[in-house]
Design a protein around this motif. Structure first.
Motif, mmCIF file in Angstrom:
data_model
loop_
_atom_site.group_PDB
_atom_site.id
_atom_site.type_symbol
_atom_site.label_atom_id
_atom_site.label_comp_id
_atom_site.label_asym_id
_atom_site.label_seq_id
_atom_site.Cartn_x
_atom_site.Cartn_y
_atom_site.Cartn_z
ATOM 1 N N ILE A 1 0.791 -0.972 -0.020
ATOM 2 C CA ILE A 1 0.051 0.332 0.116
ATOM 3 C C ILE A 1 1.398 1.350 0.082
ATOM 4 N N ALA A 2 2.176 0.894 1.093
ATOM 5 C CA ALA A 2 2.766 2.077 1.099
ATOM 6 C C ALA A 2 4.006 2.013 -0.495
ATOM 7 N N LEU A 3 3.295 1.404 -1.394
ATOM 8 C CA LEU A 3 4.487 1.565 -2.396
ATOM 9 C C LEU A 3 3.463 2.483 -3.619
ATOM 10 N N VAL A 4 2.055 1.766 -3.579
ATOM 11 C CA VAL A 4 0.895 2.161 -4.701
ATOM 12 C C VAL A 4 1.011 3.510 -3.695
ATOM 13 N N LYS A 5 0.914 4.209 -2.896
ATOM 14 C CA LYS A 5 0.231 5.377 -2.149
ATOM 15 C C LYS A 5 1.181 6.384 -2.902
ATOM 16 N N GLY A 6 2.654 5.547 -3.691
ATOM 17 C CA GLY A 6 4.088 6.783 -3.932
ATOM 18 C C GLY A 6 5.134 7.174 -2.785
ATOM 19 N N ASP A 7 4.782 5.745 -2.090
ATOM 20 C CA ASP A 7 5.374 6.933 -1.040
ATOM 21 C C ASP A 7 7.172 6.607 -1.078
ATOM 22 N N TYR A 8 7.354 6.130 -1.912
ATOM 23 C CA TYR A 8 8.326 5.064 -2.253
ATOM 24 C C TYR A 8 9.652 5.474 -3.040
ATOM 25 N N SER A 9 8.434 6.152 -3.899
ATOM 26 C CA SER A 9 8.344 7.186 -5.561
ATOM 27 C C SER A 9 9.210 8.308 -5.361
ATOM 28 N N ASP A 10 10.888 8.411 -6.406
ATOM 29 C CA ASP A 10 11.269 9.521 -5.982
ATOM 30 C C ASP A 10 10.257 10.516 -7.533
ATOM 31 N N PRO A 11 10.209 12.155 -6.870
ATOM 32 C CA PRO A 11 9.476 12.919 -7.036
ATOM 33 C C PRO A 11 10.007 13.117 -8.602
ATOM 34 N N ASN A 12 11.156 12.854 -8.713
ATOM 35 C CA ASN A 12 12.063 13.281 -10.208
ATOM 36 C C ASN A 12 11.207 12.619 -11.394
ATOM 37 N N ASP A 13 10.755 11.947 -10.695
ATOM 38 C CA ASP A 13 10.684 11.269 -11.530
ATOM 39 C C ASP A 13 9.254 10.835 -12.420
ATOM 40 N N ALA A 14 8.250 11.681 -12.047
ATOM 41 C CA ALA A 14 7.069 12.414 -12.329
ATOM 42 C C ALA A 14 6.535 11.955 -14.018
ATOM 43 N N GLY A 15 5.826 11.840 -14.133
ATOM 44 C CA GLY A 15 5.722 11.523 -15.505
ATOM 45 C C GLY A 15 5.788 10.136 -15.638
ATOM 46 N N ARG B 1 14.701 -6.507 0.753
ATOM 47 C CA ARG B 1 14.108 -6.378 2.183
ATOM 48 C C ARG B 1 15.393 -5.860 3.207
ATOM 49 N N ALA B 2 16.209 -6.641 2.876
ATOM 50 C CA ALA B 2 18.131 -5.737 3.319
ATOM 51 C C ALA B 2 18.318 -3.791 3.657
ATOM 52 N N ARG B 3 18.109 -3.964 1.977
ATOM 53 C CA ARG B 3 18.287 -2.485 1.588
ATOM 54 C C ARG B 3 16.724 -1.792 2.788
ATOM 55 N N LEU B 4 15.813 -1.780 2.152
ATOM 56 C CA LEU B 4 15.082 -1.553 3.399
ATOM 57 C C LEU B 4 15.379 -1.621 4.526
ATOM 58 N N LYS B 5 15.399 -2.157 5.494
ATOM 59 C CA LYS B 5 15.763 -2.259 6.564
ATOM 60 C C LYS B 5 16.839 -1.109 7.211
ATOM 61 N N SER B 6 18.058 -1.374 6.120
ATOM 62 C CA SER B 6 19.420 -0.720 6.508
ATOM 63 C C SER B 6 18.945 0.231 6.040
ATOM 64 N N GLY B 7 17.768 0.993 5.246
ATOM 65 C CA GLY B 7 17.575 2.414 4.570
ATOM 66 C C GLY B 7 18.363 2.681 3.575
ATOM 67 N N ALA B 8 19.111 1.765 2.655
ATOM 68 C CA ALA B 8 19.472 2.390 1.200
ATOM 69 C C ALA B 8 18.263 2.160 0.457
ATOM 70 N N VAL B 9 17.346 1.793 0.568
ATOM 71 C CA VAL B 9 15.594 2.175 0.549
ATOM 72 C C VAL B 9 14.863 2.412 0.852
ATOM 73 N N LYS B 10 14.298 4.489 0.616
ATOM 74 C CA LYS B 10 13.990 5.204 1.950
ATOM 75 C C LYS B 10 12.600 5.804 0.934
ATOM 76 N N LYS B 11 11.484 5.834 2.421
ATOM 77 C CA LYS B 11 10.864 6.649 2.001
ATOM 78 C C LYS B 11 11.415 8.217 1.072
ATOM 79 N N PHE B 12 10.860 8.483 0.524
ATOM 80 C CA PHE B 12 10.330 10.177 0.478
ATOM 81 C C PHE B 12 9.752 10.981 1.277
ATOM 82 N N ALA B 13 10.168 11.765 1.135
ATOM 83 C CA ALA B 13 9.476 12.297 2.107
ATOM 84 C C ALA B 13 8.447 13.815 1.140
ATOM 85 N N LYS B 14 7.246 13.962 2.292
ATOM 86 C CA LYS B 14 6.291 14.489 1.295
ATOM 87 C C LYS B 14 6.536 15.803 1.601
ATOM 88 N N ALA B 15 6.850 16.296 -0.038
ATOM 89 C CA ALA B 15 6.845 17.963 0.353
ATOM 90 C C ALA B 15 5.580 18.739 0.779
#
Lengths: 507, 143
Positions: free
Chosen positions: A88-102, A493-507
């Motif tokens: 659900i977090a992925l679909v909401k776009g929490d992990y999408s890079d805003p620079n990839d918009a479009g 999963r490992a990278r998610l845990k270590s923080g290598a894959v992280k949420k993009f803060a909503k502006a």
């Protein structure tokens, strides 16, 4: 492969020519029906090779899908329950890079794949399941839907991982590609190629069957019912309806007129929400019956008396309709999901696992509840979409009109989606090229007319068999490639845990 | 640090006037100009499978086309001895302009007037109105 095509094309032509010639004596619809039925029956009896289990015929292919879904569920540690929050977090776009918009977002890939699966399977297919398998079929349908989430996760992750990316930025993905490329990596290139070709052939068949004929057939049926059944002006006019539908499909897929597709793509989600809301309202109106309905579902699931085949009969129908509706393990969704822009194939798997949930566990269950609660089950001589329509009508008298519009639109959007899946398989077999693509698109349109004209039985058999046949090659491949998915998942999963894959803060 | 003026640019005549107006202001204050061009986009719209496949290609084309429209404007501003750069983004116009204003610590936002009637703005909304309501800094709407 071309030689195969050359033998198929005259066969299709041969089917049509006498149909026109004999139209004077019988109705055109009857004639088309008589010619095509033996062919579809032969294919269906091969794919649905059944063994007797507990006094009823159990199609092996149904077991094939459910066992696979169970294995994936265990192998990935119940990913469909543990991973749903992340989905659900992925679909909401929490992990999408805003620079990839479009670029294509996760939400868009999910919505497009859903518009291909949510459709008649949810409305007509469920009615078929409960009218043959009894209320208990619902229980098995939900179970199959939950298990199917793991199959979807596996196939869509692979779809993205092994897709082809071309210089112009377009992508082609799906089981054809992961079967051939993925198995080649494991030193089974030849075997992978065979599976890929087998899959692609079945996918073309599935696109013409479940993705086309079944849709055309059921949308005609509901229009017929709504306009007065036997007395309807549309009676014996199925071929004309098919022709009209074929013209619209042709305008979109051959003419490239996107505006029609765009309109349906906008209206379909609205119709889906309207459908579920109405179902919820009807269930709420009969709130005192909810307990009884679930009682019927559970009781029927384990001891369906008076239903063909008892418990096993209910189970087969439930599993079959669930698979036909959410297409988990079939491989079709992997084609649609491959286009998303992501560096992490696993993320697409996470997103895709929501599909069977929305499709089967939510929408199909609502249809089943409405049919059971309104007491429409067991109504004489009503089956398929007519049964659903009957059930809604008994609660809201004018709803069949809305339902018929919804069905036609659902059918249309599913046909557009499947024409794309079929086309991808077709170009995999015959190579890319405008002329080759045109041949497929024309065949696709012809099958709309054939599908509308046939009786329900042969259409369902043919649709089911081609779609299920896709799963034979697909699931063999998934078994070989599931360690690849596991590695991807663990690393992610490992990278998610270590923080290598992280949420993009909503502006 | 010099001030930054943001100009929301959409290739209309009104947007050109906004650029001129901002340049005139910038000459007095020594501010730099940042031209923001937003391609309207929602991550929640529906696409057909065909569009899904072609999306990346279309995006590249759209960005190229936008750059071809915005770059001459940047050159024109620079020719008048005002520091200038441009940003092209996808998203909702007002949201993006506000985000960029916050990130860059801009002093002011300039946008052109569209000239829609009050009624059509009511019905369809307008970038200018949303900006005025949501902007973290002063907004100048140039007629």
């Amino acid at each position: 492969m071309m030689s195969k095509l050359k033998t198929v094309l005259p066969a299709v032509a041969a089917m049509l020519v006498p149909a026109v010639a004999m139209a004077q004596e019988k109705t055109l619809d009857q004639t088309i029906n008589e010619i095509v039925s033996p062919v579809s029956n032969a294919i269906a009896s091969t794919v649905f090779y059944s063994v007797p289990v507990a006094g009823t015929q159990f199609p092996l292919i149904v077991g094939w899908l459910v066992i696979a879904a169970t294995i994936f569920t265990l192998y990935f540690g119940f990913i469909q329950f543990r991973g749903v929050g992340h989905s659900i977090a992925l679909v909401k776009g929490d992990y999408s890079d805003p620079n990839d918009a479009g670029e294509v977002s996760h939400f868009q890939a999910l919505a497009t794949a859903l518009s291909g699966t949510v459709g008649l399977g949810n409305i007509a297919g469920v009615a078929v399941a409960v009218s043959i398998g009894g209320a208990g079929a619902t229980f098995w349908m939900i179970l199959a839907g939950l298990l199917g989430m793991a199959s979807k996760f596996t196939e869509c992750t692979l779809g993205v991982k092994y897709r082809n990316e071309y210089k112009d930025g377009s992508v082609s993905g799906g089981p054809m590609y992961y079967l051939s490329k993925g198995l080649a990596e494991r030193g089974m290139g030849g075997f992978g190629k065979v599976l890929a070709v087998f899959f692609a052939i079945c996918c073309v068949g599935g696109a013409l069957g479940g993705g086309n004929m079944f849709q055309a057939n059921q949308s005609y049926q509901i229009l017929l019912t709504v306009t007065g059944g036997e007395d309807s002006v549309l009676n014996d006019m199925a071929w004309a309806f098919g022709l009209l539908m074929a013209v619209f499909v042709g305008i979109v897929i051959i003419g490239g007129i996107k505006s029609i597709a765009r309109v349906t793509e906008k209206v379909v989600p609205f119709m889906g929400i309207l459908y579920v809301t109405t179902a919820v309202v009807i269930v709420a109106m009969n709130y005192d019956m909810i307990g009884w309905a679930f009682g019927q579902i559970f009781e029927g699931a384990f001891s369906a008396e008076g239903v063909a085949g008892g418990m096993v009969g209910a189970l087969i129908q439930g599993f079959k309709r669930a698979a036909f509706s959410n297409e988990a393990g079939i491989g079709s969704a992997a084609i649609a999901h491959s286009a998303v822009r992501t560096n992490e194939p696993v993320t697409e798997g996470y997103v895709a696992l929501l599909e069977p949930f929305i499709d089967t566990v939510v929408i199909c269950t609502m249809t089943a509840l409405v049919i059971i609660i309104t007491g429409s089950l067991g109504a004489e001589g009503v089956s398929g979409v007519a049964l659903t329509s009957h059930a809604f009508e008994s609660a809201i008298s004018w709803f069949p009109y809305v339902l018929s519009v919804a069905v036609v639109l659902f059918a249309f959007s599913t046909m557009i989606s499947w024409s794309y899946y079929g086309l991808k398989a077709w170009t995999y077999l015959f190579g890319e090229g405008k002329a080759k693509e045109m041949v497929f698109k024309l065949i696709f349109c012809i099958f709309v007319v054939i599908g509308a004209s046939m009786n329900l039985g042969p259409v369902i058999d043919f649709s089911d068999s081609m779609i299920f046949a896709m799963s034979i090659a697909n699931i063999i491949g998934l078994y070989f490639l599931m360690p690849v998915v596991k590695r991807e998942l663990q690393s992610y999963r490992a990278r998610l845990k270590s923080g290598a894959v992280k949420k993009f803060a909503k502006a | 640090m010099p001030k930054t003026y943001i100009v929301g640019y959409d290739t209309s005549a009104g947007a050109d006037r906004a650029v001129e107006f901002a340049v005139a202001q910038a000459k007095g204050t020594g501010a730099a100009i940042k031209i923001v061009h937003v391609l309207e986009w929602s991550a929640y719209s529906f696409l057909t499978p065909q569009e899904l496949e072609e999306r990346h290609q279309r995006r590249t084309e759209e960005l190229d086309r936008a750059a071809a429209q915005v770059n001459p404007v940047v050159e024109r501003v620079r020719a008048q001895d005002v520091e200038c750069e441009s940003v092209i983004k996808y998203g909702h116009v007002a949201d993006i302009i506000c985000d960029i204003a916050e990130e860059t610590g801009a002093a002011q936002i300039f946008v052109g007037r569209t000239g829609h009637s009050a009624l059509s703005s009511r019905v369809f909304g307008s970038v200018q109105l949303s900006l005025v309501q949501a902007s973290p800094v002063a907004v100048t709407v140039v007629p």
